[in-house]
Design a protein around this motif. Structure first.
Motif, PDB file in Angstrom:
ATOM      1  N   LEU A  23      16.415  29.502  35.171  1.00 46.07           N
ATOM      2  CA  LEU A  23      16.285  28.531  34.840  1.00 46.07           C
ATOM      3  C   LEU A  23      17.817  27.319  35.110  1.00 46.07           C
ATOM      4  N   ASP A  24      17.749  26.035  35.138  1.00 46.02           N
ATOM      5  CA  ASP A  24      19.060  25.851  35.179  1.00 46.02           C
ATOM      6  C   ASP A  24      19.172  24.970  33.873  1.00 46.02           C
ATOM      7  N   ASP A  25      20.562  24.608  34.002  1.00 50.01           N
ATOM      8  CA  ASP A  25      20.752  23.978  31.965  1.00 50.01           C
ATOM      9  C   ASP A  25      20.029  22.395  32.138  1.00 50.01           C
ATOM     10  N   ALA A  26      19.333  21.911  32.876  1.00 49.92           N
ATOM     11  CA  ALA A  26      18.250  21.174  32.521  1.00 49.92           C
ATOM     12  C   ALA A  26      16.998  20.993  32.290  1.00 49.92           C
ATOM     13  N   GLN A  27      16.807  22.118  32.387  1.00 54.14           N
ATOM     14  CA  GLN A  27      15.692  23.023  32.379  1.00 54.14           C
ATOM     15  C   GLN A  27      15.777  23.682  30.403  1.00 54.14           C
ATOM     16  N   TRP A  28      16.609  24.235  30.229  1.00 52.66           N
ATOM     17  CA  TRP A  28      16.832  24.825  29.190  1.00 52.66           C
ATOM     18  C   TRP A  28      17.322  23.886  28.049  1.00 52.66           C
ATOM     19  N   ALA A  29      17.247  22.448  28.057  1.00 49.77           N
ATOM     20  CA  ALA A  29      17.314  21.883  27.623  1.00 49.77           C
ATOM     21  C   ALA A  29      15.982  20.811  27.171  1.00 49.77           C
ATOM     22  N   THR A  30      14.656  21.267  28.039  1.00 46.03           N
ATOM     23  CA  THR A  30      13.709  20.574  28.195  1.00 46.03           C
ATOM     24  C   THR A  30      13.012  20.579  26.859  1.00 46.03           C
ATOM     25  N   PRO A  31      12.695  19.936  25.896  1.00 44.32           N
ATOM     26  CA  PRO A  31      11.410  20.278  24.869  1.00 44.32           C
ATOM     27  C   PRO A  31      10.467  21.143  24.587  1.00 44.32           C
ATOM     28  N   SER A  32      10.836  21.899  23.575  1.00 44.28           N
ATOM     29  CA  SER A  32       9.199  22.836  23.523  1.00 44.28           C
ATOM     30  C   SER A  32       8.532  22.710  22.945  1.00 44.28           C
ATOM     31  N   LEU A  33       7.987  23.508  22.777  1.00 42.87           N
ATOM     32  CA  LEU A  33       6.535  23.299  21.590  1.00 42.87           C
ATOM     33  C   LEU A  33       6.272  22.608  19.725  1.00 42.87           C
ATOM     34  N   CYS A  34       7.995  22.862  19.825  1.00 39.42           N
ATOM     35  CA  CYS A  34       8.185  22.948  18.822  1.00 39.42           C
ATOM     36  C   CYS A  34       9.283  22.052  17.976  1.00 39.42           C
ATOM     37  N   ASP A  35       8.371  21.100  17.796  1.00 42.41           N
ATOM     38  CA  ASP A  35       9.125  20.327  17.194  1.00 42.41           C
ATOM     39  C   ASP A  35      10.356  20.541  16.372  1.00 42.41           C
ATOM     40  N   GLY A  36      10.665  18.500  17.823  1.00 41.56           N
ATOM     41  CA  GLY A  36      12.407  18.690  17.076  1.00 41.56           C
ATOM     42  C   GLY A  36      13.711  20.205  17.777  1.00 41.56           C
ATOM     43  N   TRP A  37      12.816  21.253  18.778  1.00 45.43           N
ATOM     44  CA  TRP A  37      13.585  22.178  19.001  1.00 45.43           C
ATOM     45  C   TRP A  37      13.172  22.370  20.850  1.00 45.43           C
ATOM     46  N   ARG A  38      14.936  22.281  21.414  1.00 47.88           N
ATOM     47  CA  ARG A  38      14.252  22.324  22.955  1.00 47.88           C
ATOM     48  C   ARG A  38      14.901  24.098  22.923  1.00 47.88           C
ATOM     49  N   ASP A 106       3.572  43.664  13.028  1.00 42.46           N
ATOM     50  CA  ASP A 106       2.781  42.693  14.140  1.00 42.46           C
ATOM     51  C   ASP A 106       3.328  41.339  14.010  1.00 42.46           C
ATOM     52  N   THR A 107       3.919  41.041  13.024  1.00 39.50           N
ATOM     53  CA  THR A 107       4.200  39.056  13.506  1.00 39.50           C
ATOM     54  C   THR A 107       5.468  39.312  13.732  1.00 39.50           C
ATOM     55  N   ARG A 108       6.104  40.530  14.801  1.00 41.25           N
ATOM     56  CA  ARG A 108       7.089  40.360  15.611  1.00 41.25           C
ATOM     57  C   ARG A 108       6.399  39.876  16.641  1.00 41.25           C
ATOM     58  N   LEU A 109       4.950  41.152  17.345  1.00 37.43           N
ATOM     59  CA  LEU A 109       4.154  40.487  18.342  1.00 37.43           C
ATOM     60  C   LEU A 109       4.101  38.757  17.915  1.00 37.43           C
ATOM     61  N   VAL A 110       3.952  38.532  17.375  1.00 37.41           N
ATOM     62  CA  VAL A 110       3.119  37.356  17.165  1.00 37.41           C
ATOM     63  C   VAL A 110       4.002  35.835  17.404  1.00 37.41           C
ATOM     64  N   GLU A 111       5.576  36.304  17.163  1.00 35.49           N
ATOM     65  CA  GLU A 111       6.801  35.311  17.550  1.00 35.49           C
ATOM     66  C   GLU A 111       7.074  35.531  18.849  1.00 35.49           C
ATOM     67  N   GLU A 112       7.266  36.958  19.239  1.00 31.29           N
ATOM     68  CA  GLU A 112       7.336  36.592  21.044  1.00 31.29           C
ATOM     69  C   GLU A 112       6.886  35.990  22.060  1.00 31.29           C
ATOM     70  N   VAL A 113       4.951  36.244  21.177  1.00 26.68           N
ATOM     71  CA  VAL A 113       3.953  35.325  22.151  1.00 26.68           C
ATOM     72  C   VAL A 113       3.787  33.888  22.023  1.00 26.68           C
ATOM     73  N   VAL A 114       4.251  33.526  21.167  1.00 25.26           N
ATOM     74  CA  VAL A 114       3.648  32.178  20.544  1.00 25.26           C
ATOM     75  C   VAL A 114       5.020  31.302  21.662  1.00 25.26           C
ATOM     76  N   HIS A 115       5.530  32.155  20.860  1.00 23.49           N
ATOM     77  CA  HIS A 115       7.439  31.489  21.361  1.00 23.49           C
ATOM     78  C   HIS A 115       7.599  31.543  22.144  1.00 23.49           C
ATOM     79  N   GLY A 116       6.981  31.884  22.803  1.00 25.67           N
ATOM     80  CA  GLY A 116       6.345  32.786  24.777  1.00 25.67           C
ATOM     81  C   GLY A 116       6.307  31.532  25.122  1.00 25.67           C
ATOM     82  N   GLU A 117       5.274  30.835  24.943  1.00 22.06           N
ATOM     83  CA  GLU A 117       4.263  29.959  24.745  1.00 22.06           C
ATOM     84  C   GLU A 117       4.707  28.757  24.758  1.00 22.06           C
ATOM     85  N   ASP A 118       5.420  28.647  23.604  1.00 16.59           N
ATOM     86  CA  ASP A 118       6.163  27.252  23.458  1.00 16.59           C
ATOM     87  C   ASP A 118       7.752  27.205  24.033  1.00 16.59           C
ATOM     88  N   ILE A 119       7.828  28.037  24.563  1.00 15.73           N
ATOM     89  CA  ILE A 119       8.644  27.507  26.356  1.00 15.73           C
ATOM     90  C   ILE A 119       8.250  27.157  27.323  1.00 15.73           C
TER      91      ILE A 119
END
Length: 213
Positions: A23-38, A106-119
């Motif tokens: 990623l370049d810096d602009a992509q790091w600033a892309t809005p994610s699927l989490c409201d209010g979070w880039r 297993d919530t640790r796995l949920v975090e990684e998969v779901v937030h992986g898609e948020d990104i």
């Protein structure tokens, strides 16, 4: 809960790091699927969660006035660093960790998969997740109350049927689609609803369900 979740969690962290390195810096600033979070905010959240211990979580909650959203926000700021590259460096450092807040492993796995898609989804990136990772995450969400970002109450009203895995969970009108889309939908991500069909799809839209953060 079985301790065999960690190889799956570590594999997801490594895969995400590989994607973030492009990623370049602009992509790091892309809005994610989490409201209010880039994108960078979600990565910082993953860093913070990877560093969290059971005792540390309780201390942080007390300091945040037992407000889960405030605790999340404080952790994000603590883990963010001065630049996207510093955030990424911190994720690399914590990737092998096996610490966890007081929650089923297993919530640790949920975090990684779901937030992986948020990104990934806002960036147009795709990942073919191991079937076991997605299926275990779905089962965990089905066991977890909505007040903690899960879908236990929802699964009591619909039947989730994966079209690409041996998975059927719940009772009620059927919702059919890829396991990853089912996971995202029950985790509050509307972006996956177009991939689902069946008479139970409408039940995935309750406004008062807590979204995984």
């Amino acid at each position: 809960m079985r301790n065999d979740v960690w190889p799956l969690v570590h594999a997801e962290r490594r895969a995400l790091i590989a994607d973030l390195e492009r990623l370049d810096d602009a992509q790091w600033a892309t809005p994610s699927l989490c409201d209010g979070w880039r994108v960078r905010d979600v990565v910082a959240h993953l860093v913070d969660v990877a560093m969290t211990t059971r005792i540390g979580f309780m201390v942080d909650m007390v300091r945040a006035g037992m407000d889960f959203d405030r605790q999340n926000a404080r952790g994000l700021q603590r883990a963010r660093g001065a630049s996207p590259q510093e955030t990424l460096a911190r994720l690399r450092r914590v990737a092998p960790r096996t610490s966890t807040p007081p929650a089923p492993l297993d919530t640790r796995l949920v975090e990684e998969v779901v937030h992986g898609e948020d990104i990934r989804r806002p960036l147009g990136l795709t990942r073919t997740y191991p079937v076991e990772a997605v299926v275990r995450s779905l089962h965990q969400q089905a066991r977890m109350s909505a007040s903690f970002g899960g879908a236990k109450e929802l699964v009591a009203r619909v039947r989730l049927c994966a079209t690409d895995a041996d998975l059927s969970i719940g009772e009620g009108p059927e919702v059919r689609g890829p396991a990853l889309a089912l996971l995202l939908a029950v985790s509050g991500r509307r972006v996956a609803l177009d991939e689902l069909d069946g008479p139970g799809v409408g039940a995935l839209l309750p406004a008062n369900r807590r979204k995984l953060a």
